[in-house]
Write a protein that holds these residues in place. Structure first.
Motif, short mmCIF file in Angstrom:
data_model
loop_
_atom_site.label_atom_id
_atom_site.label_comp_id
_atom_site.label_asym_id
_atom_site.label_seq_id
_atom_site.Cartn_x
_atom_site.Cartn_y
_atom_site.Cartn_z
N ILE A 372 0.89 -1.48 0.07
CA ILE A 372 -0.10 -0.02 0.01
C ILE A 372 0.97 1.19 -0.03
CG2 ILE A 372 -1.68 1.26 1.31
CD1 ILE A 372 -2.78 -1.53 2.34
N ALA A 375 2.32 1.56 -3.27
CA ALA A 375 1.45 2.05 -4.36
C ALA A 375 1.13 3.73 -4.10
CB ALA A 375 0.06 1.53 -4.25
N LYS A 376 1.06 4.17 -2.68
CA LYS A 376 0.90 5.40 -2.50
C LYS A 376 2.06 6.56 -3.12
CE LYS A 376 -2.65 4.84 1.17
NZ LYS A 376 -2.58 5.23 2.59
N SER A 382 -6.68 5.23 -7.98
CA SER A 382 -7.48 4.76 -7.03
C SER A 382 -8.17 3.22 -7.13
CB SER A 382 -8.73 5.87 -6.85
OG SER A 382 -9.44 5.95 -7.90
N LEU A 385 -5.17 1.18 -5.86
CA LEU A 385 -5.18 0.98 -4.58
C LEU A 385 -6.32 0.36 -3.84
CD1 LEU A 385 -4.16 4.73 -3.43
CD2 LEU A 385 -2.76 2.48 -2.92
N SER A 386 -7.52 0.31 -4.57
CA SER A 386 -8.66 -0.11 -3.93
C SER A 386 -8.50 -1.80 -4.19
CB SER A 386 -10.15 0.22 -4.78
OG SER A 386 -11.17 -0.70 -4.35
N THR A 412 -12.20 0.77 0.49
CA THR A 412 -12.52 0.35 -0.89
C THR A 412 -13.82 1.22 -1.24
OG1 THR A 412 -13.70 -1.63 -0.40
CG2 THR A 412 -11.43 -1.96 -0.57
#
Length: 938
Positions: A372, A375-376, A382, A385-386, A412
């Motif tokens: 996470i 990814a950020k 989005s 990430l979801s 999510t």
């Protein structure tokens, strides 16, 4: 302290060797090779910049390598170039080198956009000596605003140039720092309007504030680093100064030391690139570290280049190189220069490729947090990430960590279908987790009506009134659910007070009233609420719930209806812009509300007729019916008399002219005699009035009716005579009164009077004796008068006939002496007529319309002739009508056609000569006939 050995390793960069451009024949390109003797390098403004030492040609060059790999150079010094600094925001290059043997370094500032004999323009040259003591330059840095330049020396001195560094005249140079340890690194840090200079030596680190007079400084640490082992980070790490020691890497703010990372090994080169920390260090298998400056390694040494992600704590790339000269950043890539003249490019992979490369390993080892964060930091969209959050949530759910799983599923929201999560937590034991998810779904305004229903059911199942109140008592701007659905669920669950609060707050008036009236049974509060609504809504709700309210709170309901139908303004100050003037409803539409409340209905109707005279007709009709009912059923004489007067007063108010029949029926239904008679009188139904008295055998009233209305309707006397004639009881007095009036008005022939009274056994000849005698006497006198007139008309007729004969047989002598028009003396030429009128010829021609008619007699003659022609036309029309009627197969259609054309006149049968038709009328008719004959003769 972060342990280096715990960090994960990835390959986020692709390594390639820079090759020369391919030739025309397409043969394989050779590795690109730099000129020999490269000592220093830098990059910026679209080029890699190199500086070499004295070569065989006896001159020292500065080289520029653009992206096209076309090398260019110019001579900068005679012996060597020791330092280069290329500004990133300006085409300014600062170099340090030597033109002669000995310690005599020179600083040169080059403007790359301007040319001098084909070479860049050197705008400034000055010696790099701290005071009068020659020493070796160890490091160089320049501020991007071109107002500061700092030079570090091996003797521990730092020289600061302030002002325009490109000009001698506009700058000032001074010694900023003096020490006994070589300066190994310098860096400017700009934060707003504050400028700091970091100075690092082999033994300490200091920070100078250049935006304040006297340049105050602060010692940050008591250990330093080697040459090229310090750098300044970008804003992602808050512009911290990075110092790489042999044991750890330290980060510093201008006023304090920050975190440190345990990266072991002898550090040779440190750079910062796009959020990555780049460290070149000796391979552990190589020879021991040297005393000073990590760049003194032997050519055979192997060096390791590591690229660290300090935020996410992993190694993005690691590789071994042979004798690295430096690492440069340009064109979005890293370029590694080695001593053999080769250039290796490290191209960072795109975000998706990096994530795909590490995702399997991270997910397989359940390192979701790292995935996470990664990814950020790489700004994954989005959706990506979801998906990570979903897989992390599934992992935690399968392990039984439902609290942790729901937190990941919450992240999510907006991407993952809510039903995917809801199905997992429908079990009663997990209702808390489901509630948390549904709450967040509503906060993000992504919930539908079903989600609202489910959340409220969760609250009611948990009996969590505090959460329920918190949910529904949000401000209007923060409502994230379907209010109507919430009201339905709360009502069904028995949370009436919450449902009422929600309905009132969000102005769901219908639901508020339903719950108050049907569930809570709070009729008073419901009525009070209606009184606060805008006019249209108050009107509609009173029509809907008026009967219920009237049944339970009749007085208050009646009062509200009075206000609603006269001058309504919402109570409680809820008037809108259009409520400055009161509105009023149609009072007739609310009459059904009082179905079983006659007392309140009467009060309402009487109020409306008093304050609003133009109330609808239905209000007056209902009030009349109500008063008649009360009058008919009342037993107390005094009260009945009062009700009688009220009903009669209402009838006489003039409000029943358009509904006469309806009012009459009401009075007849309730046997309201005075009202019936009044309406008969108003409707000029005089015969009905008399028949009413006849039915009640009120003889005097019959006579009074005839006296009052006989002039308007003469047949009343005839009907009265027939009525009394049919009575077997003694009615001589009334018959005599009727006969007297009939005689005076000549209303009936005597024979008809006799025939009418012949049916009454009590009416003897003595009753009509006087009437017959008077009638015969009158007729005798009339006969005598008529005979006298007849004789007179006969004589007159004889005279006229003789005159006509005389005119036909004898000459006419005209003896007129004056003109009948101008009355002047008659002169020739003149015109004479048999009627006796004479005219001047010029007067006759001026006034006459016809040569054959007398101008004086012409108007009267024309009237007579028009009458004659009309009679002739009627006679001809009658003959034509008779002919068509005889010849037609459908005689009715012929009659209908002539009737529509207005041919038929009203036929009047005269049984006796009316009192006005005397001998004078007959005489006038005879005179008219004589006149017509006279005109024809003329």
């Amino acid at each position: 302290m972060a342990a280096y050995l715990q960090w994960r390793r990835f390959v986020f960069f692709d390594r390639e060797t820079v090759k020369e451009p391919s030739g025309p024949d397409g043969a394989g390109a050779k590795p690109f090779a730099l000129p020999p003797g490269i000592a220093v390098c830098d990059s910026g403004r679209g080029s890699l910049v190199f500086g070499d030492i004295l070569c065989g040609a006896g001159r020292c060059q500065i080289w520029f390598l653009p992206r096209s790999l076309q090398l260019s150079s110019f001579q900068a010094y005679k012996l060597r170039v020791t330092h280069l600094y290329q500004l990133k925001q300006h085409s300014i290059l600062v170099s340090v080198g030597e033109d002669e043997e000995g310690i005599n370094p020179l600083v040169k500032v080059w403007n790359l956009e301007k040319r001098d004999g084909g070479n860049p323009l050197c705008t400034r040259i000055f010696p790099a000596i701290p005071g009068n003591k020659p020493t070796v330059v160890s490091c160089l840095t320049v501020h991007e605003n071109l107002n500061f330049m700092a030079i570090g020396f091996a003797d521990g001195s730092v020289v600061l140039t302030k002002g325009d560094i490109t000009r001698d005249r506009h700058s000032k140079t001074q010694i900023l720092h003096e020490g006994s340890y070589p300066v190994t690194g310098l860096a400017f840090r700009q934060s707003g309007k504050t400028t700091h200079l970091f100075v690092v030596t082999t033994e300490n680190i200091q920070s100078y504030m250049l935006s304040v007079k006297d340049y105050p400084h602060l010692e940050l640490d008591t250990h330093g680093c080697g040459l090229r082992c310090s750098s300044l980070s970008d804003p992602s790490q808050d512009l911290q100064f990075i110092v790489a020691g042999n044991e750890c890497v330290y980060l510093y703010q201008p006023d304090e030391r920050g975190p440190c990372f345990a990266f072991e090994g002898q550090k040779l080169i440190v750079h910062w690139y796009r959020g990555y920390l780049i460290i070149v260090s000796k391979d552990r298998k190589t020879s021991p570290k040297s005393e000073f400056a990590g760049n003194e390694a032997q050519n055979s040494d192997k060096q390791v280049l590591n690229i660290y992600d300090l935020c996410n704590k992993f190694i993005a790339y690691s590789s071994v190189f042979d004798d690295i000269v430096d690492v440069l950043a340009e064109w979005g890539s890293l370029y590694v220069l080695t001593r053999d003249g080769k250039i290796h490019v490290l191209q960072e992979k795109d975000t998706q490729t990096k994530l795909e490369a590490c995702k399997y390993m991270l997910f397989r080892k359940n390192l979701f947090e790292m995935a996470i964060n990664l990814a950020k930091s790489h700004h994954l969209d989005s959706d990506g990430l979801s998906e990570i959050f979903r897989q992390y949530g599934d992992h935690l759910y399968n392990k039984g960590n439902h609290d942790g799983a729901i937190q990941q599923y919450i992240r999510t929201i907006g991407k993952l279908e809510p039903s995917y999560v809801i199905r997992k937590f429908l079990d009663a034991q997990r209702i808390h987790n489901l509630t948390a998810y549904l709450q967040m779904l509503h906060l993000q305004s992504l919930a539908n009506a079903d989600h609202t229903t489910l959340l409220l059911n969760c609250y009611t199942k948990l009996k969590d009134s505090s959460k329920l109140e918190e949910f529904i008592k949000t401000s209007e701007s923060e409502v994230h659910f379907d209010v109507e659905t919430a009201i339905k669920v709360l009502r069904q669950a028995g949370y009436y007070s919450h449902a009422v609060y929600l309905a009132e707050k969000h102005e769901h008036h219908e639901w508020y009233l339903k719950i108050q009236l049907e569930d809570i049974k709070n009729y008073q509060e419901a009525l009070h609420y209606i009184g606060k609504l805008p006019f249209e809504q108050a009107e509609s709700n009173m029509k809907r719930y008026g009967k219920i309210l009237m049944h339970h709170v009749p007085n208050e309901t009646t009062e509200l209806l009075k206000i609603l139908c006269t001058d309504y303004r919402p109570s409680g100050g809820n008037e809108g812009p259009g409520m400055l003037e009161g509105k009023k409803a149609n009072s007739e539409e609310f009459i059904p509300v009082f179905a079983n409340n006659s007392r309140e209905l009467k009060a309402f109707l009487e109020h409306m007729t008093e304050v609003q005279a133009d109330s609808p007709q239905g209000v007056y009709d209902t009030l009349l019916e109500l008063r008649l009912q009360n009058w008919a059923h009342e037993q107390d004489e005094q009260i009945k008399e009062k009700l009688h007067n009220e009903a009669l007063t209402l009838l006489k108010s003039g409000r029943f002219k358009t509904v006469f029949d309806k009012a009459l029926v009401l009075c007849q239904m309730h046997s309201f005699k005075d009202g019936v008679l009044y309406l008969y009188e108003q409707g000029k139904l005089f015969q009905q009035i008399m028949h009413y008295h006849m039915q009640n055998e009120q003889y005097k009233k019959v006579i009074e009716v005839c006296e009052l209305y006989g002039d308007q309707e003469a047949c009343l006397w005839e009907q009265a005579l027939g009525y009394f004639a049919r009575k077997e009881e003694n009615c001589k007095e009334y018959i005599a009164a009727v006969l007297k009036h009939i005689e005076n008005k000549n209303l009936m022939p005597p024979l008809l009077v006799v025939q009418t009274l012949a049916h009454n056994s009590t009416a003897t000849l003595s009753v009509i004796k006087d009437y017959l005698v008077n009638k015969l006497q009158k007729q005798s006198r009339q006969i005598e008068q008529d005979e006298q007139r007849i004789q007179k008309y006969r004589e007159e007729t004889m005279r006229i006939r003789l005159e006509i004969e005389e005119l036909k047989a004898s000459p006419k002598i005209f003896q007129k002496t004056k003109c009948s028009i101008c009355t002047s003396a008659l002169e020739l030429p003149s015109v004479h007529f048999l009627c006796g009128h004479s005219f001047h010829q010029h007067c006759f021609e001026s006034y006459s319309e016809s040569d054959s008619e007398c101008p004086t007699c012409m108007p009267e003659n024309r009237k007579v002739m028009d009458m004659i022609r009309a009679q002739e036309q009627k006679r001809d029309l009658h003959d034509q009508f008779q002919h068509q009627l005889k010849c037609s197969n459908d005689g009715f259609s012929v009659v209908a056609d002539y009737f529509g054309r207005g041919v038929f006149n009203k036929l009047t049968l005269i049984t006796d000569l009316p009192s006005g038709k005397t001998a004078t009328t007959i005489e006038a008719g005879l005179q008219r006939e004589l006149l017509i004959h006279t005109k024809r003769s003329t």
